[in-house]
Design a protein around this motif. Structure first.
Motif, short mmCIF file in Angstrom:
data_model
loop_
_atom_site.label_atom_id
_atom_site.label_comp_id
_atom_site.label_asym_id
_atom_site.label_seq_id
_atom_site.Cartn_x
_atom_site.Cartn_y
_atom_site.Cartn_z
N VAL A 106 0.79 -1.09 0.11
CA VAL A 106 -0.15 0.05 -0.01
C VAL A 106 0.79 1.36 -0.09
CG1 VAL A 106 -1.33 1.05 0.98
CG2 VAL A 106 -1.73 -1.01 1.62
N GLN A 107 0.37 2.24 -1.16
CA GLN A 107 1.29 3.66 -0.67
C GLN A 107 0.03 4.84 -0.67
OE1 GLN A 107 1.22 1.32 -4.35
NE2 GLN A 107 3.28 0.56 -3.37
N ARG A 108 -0.01 5.07 1.11
CA ARG A 108 -0.95 5.93 1.44
C ARG A 108 -0.93 7.15 0.98
NH1 ARG A 108 -1.90 2.93 7.27
NH2 ARG A 108 0.95 3.74 6.69
N GLY A 109 0.52 7.30 0.48
CA GLY A 109 0.97 9.30 0.74
C GLY A 109 0.11 10.02 -0.25
N ARG A 110 0.67 11.36 -0.28
CA ARG A 110 -0.08 11.90 -1.37
C ARG A 110 0.93 12.50 -2.32
NH1 ARG A 110 -5.01 12.05 -2.89
NH2 ARG A 110 -6.95 11.23 -1.18
N GLN A 111 2.20 12.31 -1.47
CA GLN A 111 3.08 13.00 -2.99
C GLN A 111 4.18 11.92 -2.87
OE1 GLN A 111 3.39 17.18 -1.71
NE2 GLN A 111 6.25 17.02 -2.02
N GLY B 145 8.39 17.51 -5.63
CA GLY B 145 7.14 16.92 -5.06
C GLY B 145 6.13 16.74 -6.39
N THR B 146 6.20 15.70 -6.40
CA THR B 146 4.80 15.38 -7.61
C THR B 146 3.67 14.78 -6.61
OG1 THR B 146 6.99 14.89 -8.90
CG2 THR B 146 3.89 14.16 -9.32
N PRO B 147 2.19 14.89 -6.69
CA PRO B 147 0.54 14.79 -6.11
C PRO B 147 0.84 13.75 -6.53
CG PRO B 147 1.17 16.89 -7.49
CD PRO B 147 2.28 16.45 -7.93
N THR B 148 0.65 12.36 -6.15
CA THR B 148 0.23 11.23 -6.02
C THR B 148 -1.16 10.16 -5.61
OG1 THR B 148 1.32 10.14 -4.35
CG2 THR B 148 2.41 10.21 -6.42
N SER B 149 -2.06 9.57 -5.99
CA SER B 149 -2.83 9.20 -5.33
C SER B 149 -2.90 8.26 -4.51
CB SER B 149 -3.64 8.25 -6.21
OG SER B 149 -4.20 10.10 -7.36
N ALA C 6 -6.68 5.30 -6.00
CA ALA C 6 -8.13 5.39 -5.46
C ALA C 6 -8.19 6.88 -5.34
CB ALA C 6 -8.17 4.91 -4.25
N GLY C 7 -9.50 7.48 -5.28
CA GLY C 7 -9.51 9.29 -5.18
C GLY C 7 -8.95 9.17 -3.69
#
Length: 124
Positions: A28-33, A49-53, A116-117
């Protein structure tokens, strides 16, 4: 420091009620960046920094899943339950990305990621 439990029986449930039997591990990758280091010509470094889901890499048993339908399915809530640990992962407004790779020697399907959103973890 408290002891922690890991592993045990885990299952993936799609919004349709269909179950996918996990094979081996999932991460699981929970981070948003996501951060990347870049070195400047003077030797100093910066970060980008790159936004991620939120997402999870999954490997599951090839049980005859229609991969075309899975990839075209509308966004849905996908739940991964860790029976032994009591932890549940909720991937909200999620869909599958990647290319399914079905290993005919051992019956594993890999190459897919849940994106995921939103993400929520319940349990300990």
């Amino acid at each position: 420091m408290a002891d922690k439990d890991f592993g045990g029986r885990m299952s993936v449930r799609l919004s349709s009620g269909e179950y996918l039997s996990l094979r081996g591990t999932f991460s699981v990758q929970r981070g948003r960046q996501s951060n990347e280091s870049i070195t400047n010509q003077d030797g100093s470094n910066d970060r980008i920094g790159t936004p991620t889901s939120p997402r999870a890499n999954v490997v599951f048993k090839d049980s005859g899943v229609d991969f075309d339908a899975l990839m075209r399915a509308p966004r849905q809530n996908i739940v991964i339950t860790e029976e032994f640990t009591g932890v549940t992962h909720h991937f909200i407004s999620a869909f599958f990305v990647g290319d399914s790779d079905s290993n005919r020697l051992n019956g594993e399907v890999s190459g897919l990621t849940i994106s995921a959103g939103n993400y929520r973890r319940t349990g300990d």
